[in-house]
Write a protein that holds these residues in place. Structure first.
Motif, PDB file in Angstrom:
ATOM      1  N   LEU A  42       0.823  -1.216   0.000  1.00 27.16           N
ATOM      2  CA  LEU A  42       0.000   0.000   0.000  1.00 27.16           C
ATOM      3  C   LEU A  42       0.855   1.263   0.000  1.00 27.16           C
ATOM      4  O   LEU A  42       0.537   2.229  -0.699  1.00 27.16           O
ATOM      5  CB  LEU A  42      -0.951  -0.005   1.199  1.00 27.16           C
ATOM      6  N   LEU A  43       1.923   1.241   0.777  1.00 24.21           N
ATOM      7  CA  LEU A  43       2.806   2.409   0.826  1.00 24.21           C
ATOM      8  C   LEU A  43       3.513   2.614  -0.525  1.00 24.21           C
ATOM      9  O   LEU A  43       3.666   3.751  -0.981  1.00 24.21           O
ATOM     10  CB  LEU A  43       3.825   2.248   1.958  1.00 24.21           C
ATOM     11  N   SER A  44       3.894   1.539  -1.192  1.00 21.44           N
ATOM     12  CA  SER A  44       4.505   1.630  -2.528  1.00 21.44           C
ATOM     13  C   SER A  44       3.541   2.295  -3.505  1.00 21.44           C
ATOM     14  O   SER A  44       3.921   3.195  -4.267  1.00 21.44           O
ATOM     15  CB  SER A  44       4.871   0.241  -3.049  1.00 21.44           C
ATOM     16  N   CYS A  45       2.296   1.865  -3.464  1.00 29.30           N
ATOM     17  CA  CYS A  45       1.272   2.423  -4.355  1.00 29.30           C
ATOM     18  C   CYS A  45       1.039   3.903  -4.046  1.00 29.30           C
ATOM     19  O   CYS A  45       0.978   4.733  -4.962  1.00 29.30           O
ATOM     20  CB  CYS A  45      -0.023   1.629  -4.206  1.00 29.30           C
ATOM     21  N   ALA A  46       0.910   4.236  -2.764  1.00 31.53           N
ATOM     22  CA  ALA A  46       0.649   5.622  -2.367  1.00 31.53           C
ATOM     23  C   ALA A  46       1.792   6.552  -2.771  1.00 31.53           C
ATOM     24  O   ALA A  46       1.555   7.652  -3.292  1.00 31.53           O
ATOM     25  CB  ALA A  46       0.412   5.695  -0.861  1.00 31.53           C
ATOM     26  N   ILE A  47       3.016   6.108  -2.562  1.00 30.03           N
ATOM     27  CA  ILE A  47       4.170   6.941  -2.931  1.00 30.03           C
ATOM     28  C   ILE A  47       4.226   7.142  -4.442  1.00 30.03           C
ATOM     29  O   ILE A  47       4.483   8.248  -4.928  1.00 30.03           O
ATOM     30  CB  ILE A  47       5.478   6.332  -2.376  1.00 30.03           C
ATOM     31  N   ALA A  48       3.952   6.082  -5.208  1.00 27.89           N
ATOM     32  CA  ALA A  48       3.949   6.212  -6.671  1.00 27.89           C
ATOM     33  C   ALA A  48       2.850   7.180  -7.124  1.00 27.89           C
ATOM     34  O   ALA A  48       3.081   8.018  -7.998  1.00 27.89           O
ATOM     35  CB  ALA A  48       3.768   4.847  -7.326  1.00 27.89           C
ATOM     36  N   GLN A  49       1.670   7.079  -6.540  1.00 26.87           N
ATOM     37  CA  GLN A  49       0.572   7.978  -6.920  1.00 26.87           C
ATOM     38  C   GLN A  49       0.908   9.427  -6.582  1.00 26.87           C
ATOM     39  O   GLN A  49       0.647  10.333  -7.363  1.00 26.87           O
ATOM     40  CB  GLN A  49      -0.730   7.581  -6.221  1.00 26.87           C
ATOM     41  N   LEU A  50       1.480   9.644  -5.393  1.00 16.70           N
ATOM     42  CA  LEU A  50       1.811  11.007  -4.971  1.00 16.70           C
ATOM     43  C   LEU A  50       2.996  11.577  -5.755  1.00 16.70           C
ATOM     44  O   LEU A  50       3.159  12.802  -5.824  1.00 16.70           O
ATOM     45  CB  LEU A  50       2.089  11.051  -3.473  1.00 16.70           C
ATOM     46  N   ALA A  51       3.804  10.706  -6.346  1.00 18.11           N
ATOM     47  CA  ALA A  51       4.936  11.172  -7.149  1.00 18.11           C
ATOM     48  C   ALA A  51       4.494  11.681  -8.522  1.00 18.11           C
ATOM     49  O   ALA A  51       5.196  12.489  -9.137  1.00 18.11           O
ATOM     50  CB  ALA A  51       5.956  10.046  -7.333  1.00 18.11           C
ATOM     51  N   LYS A  52       3.334  11.237  -9.000  1.00 19.97           N
ATOM     52  CA  LYS A  52       2.887  11.617 -10.349  1.00 19.97           C
ATOM     53  C   LYS A  52       2.792  13.129 -10.552  1.00 19.97           C
ATOM     54  O   LYS A  52       3.305  13.634 -11.557  1.00 19.97           O
ATOM     55  CB  LYS A  52       1.552  10.941 -10.678  1.00 19.97           C
ATOM     56  N   PRO A  53       2.160  13.896  -9.657  1.00 15.80           N
ATOM     57  CA  PRO A  53       2.121  15.349  -9.878  1.00 15.80           C
ATOM     58  C   PRO A  53       3.510  15.989  -9.872  1.00 15.80           C
ATOM     59  O   PRO A  53       3.774  16.910 -10.650  1.00 15.80           O
ATOM     60  CB  PRO A  53       1.284  15.877  -8.705  1.00 15.80           C
ATOM     61  N   VAL A  54       4.394  15.484  -9.034  1.00 13.94           N
ATOM     62  CA  VAL A  54       5.745  16.038  -8.935  1.00 13.94           C
ATOM     63  C   VAL A  54       6.525  15.753 -10.223  1.00 13.94           C
ATOM     64  O   VAL A  54       7.164  16.655 -10.788  1.00 13.94           O
ATOM     65  CB  VAL A  54       6.485  15.480  -7.699  1.00 13.94           C
ATOM     66  N   VAL A  55       6.460  14.527 -10.696  1.00 10.39           N
ATOM     67  CA  VAL A  55       7.161  14.157 -11.931  1.00 10.39           C
ATOM     68  C   VAL A  55       6.599  14.957 -13.106  1.00 10.39           C
ATOM     69  O   VAL A  55       7.356  15.465 -13.943  1.00 10.39           O
ATOM     70  CB  VAL A  55       7.057  12.637 -12.190  1.00 10.39           C
ATOM     71  N   HIS A  56       5.286  15.099 -13.168  1.00 12.06           N
ATOM     72  CA  HIS A  56       4.665  15.870 -14.247  1.00 12.06           C
ATOM     73  C   HIS A  56       5.119  17.328 -14.190  1.00 12.06           C
ATOM     74  O   HIS A  56       5.425  17.932 -15.222  1.00 12.06           O
ATOM     75  CB  HIS A  56       3.139  15.771 -14.138  1.00 12.06           C
ATOM     76  N   TYR A  57       5.184  17.900 -12.996  1.00 10.79           N
ATOM     77  CA  TYR A  57       5.617  19.284 -12.820  1.00 10.79           C
ATOM     78  C   TYR A  57       7.058  19.472 -13.301  1.00 10.79           C
ATOM     79  O   TYR A  57       7.372  20.439 -13.991  1.00 10.79           O
ATOM     80  CB  TYR A  57       5.499  19.699 -11.355  1.00 10.79           C
ATOM     81  N   ILE A  58       7.925  18.529 -12.950  1.00 15.13           N
ATOM     82  CA  ILE A  58       9.339  18.609 -13.349  1.00 15.13           C
ATOM     83  C   ILE A  58       9.473  18.585 -14.871  1.00 15.13           C
ATOM     84  O   ILE A  58      10.314  19.277 -15.437  1.00 15.13           O
ATOM     85  CB  ILE A  58      10.151  17.470 -12.695  1.00 15.13           C
ATOM     86  N   HIS A  59       8.613  17.824 -15.546  1.00 16.35           N
ATOM     87  CA  HIS A  59       8.698  17.689 -17.001  1.00 16.35           C
ATOM     88  C   HIS A  59       7.912  18.760 -17.753  1.00 16.35           C
ATOM     89  O   HIS A  59       7.980  18.807 -18.975  1.00 16.35           O
ATOM     90  CB  HIS A  59       8.238  16.295 -17.429  1.00 16.35           C
ATOM     91  N   GLN A  60       7.176  19.626 -17.063  1.00 17.08           N
ATOM     92  CA  GLN A  60       6.434  20.704 -17.723  1.00 17.08           C
ATOM     93  C   GLN A  60       7.404  21.753 -18.254  1.00 17.08           C
ATOM     94  O   GLN A  60       8.403  22.062 -17.602  1.00 17.08           O
ATOM     95  CB  GLN A  60       5.493  21.409 -16.743  1.00 17.08           C
TER      96      GLN A  60
END
Length: 182
Positions: free
Chosen positions: A32-50
């Motif tokens: 569950l923690l692996s899934c939560a961290i991956a989900q929460l990383a999506k906005p950050v990764v998207h922001y970095i690539h904008q």
């Protein structure tokens, strides 16, 4: 169906005991923690690539698709924790590994192509005349699957989080044994 084990062999099994068992299950926590961290990383990764670096889009944390794959992080976290706790020769590990391979394959295969089909259909529907029966239909979601790089990134998240969770859990159990003398 096997009843839940009771902490006291003479005591009846309760729902509360089952819930506590789930909440203290290190394998489930790692997944569950692996899934939560991956989900929460999506906005950050998207922001970095904008390119324009506007603001973080936290709604991406609730969406399927994107970098990293939370589905892959979830099953790899589960499989890694099981492998570390039960050993790689256990039937549970083998079952989790097969599940992991199916999820990763589906993410880069069927779901990725379904998203690509949705993209093409959205373009076609947008070009229809307003009087057409399909015109104005709801836009299909296009980010359903993952590229191989997104799946690999999810796998890395799952591996690292599950490893750290398992090591932390082992350290906590060891310190508890030292403190209680058991």
């Amino acid at each position: 169906m096997r009843p839940l084990p009771s902490p006291d062999p003479g005591a009846p099994v309760s729902i509360a005991h089952g819930i506590i068992g789930l909440m203290t299950n290190p394998t489930l926590i790692a997944a569950l923690l692996s899934c939560a961290i991956a989900q929460l990383a999506k906005p950050v990764v998207h922001y970095i690539h904008q390119q324009d670096k506007q603001q973080l889009d936290w709604m991406l944390a609730l969406s399927p698709g994107g970098m990293p794959s939370s589905h892959t992080a979830f099953v790899v976290g589960l499989t890694t924790a099981l492998g570390l706790q039960e050993g790689t020769r256990s039937g549970l590990f083998a079952l989790a590994l097969v599940l992991t391979l199916v999820v990763a394959y589906a993410a880069t295969g069927v779901r990725l192509h379904a998203g690509r089909h949705a993209s093409v259909l959205n373009i076609i529907v947008a070009q229809l005349p307003p009087e057409h029966p399909a015109a104005g239909h709801m836009v299909l979601q296009e980010t359903l699957g993952h590229t191989p790089a997104q799946v690999v990134a999810g796998a890395v998240v799952g591996l690292v989080v599950a490893y750290l969770c398992t090591m932390l859990w082992s350290a906590l159990l060891s310190s508890h044994a030292v403190i209680t003398g058991s």
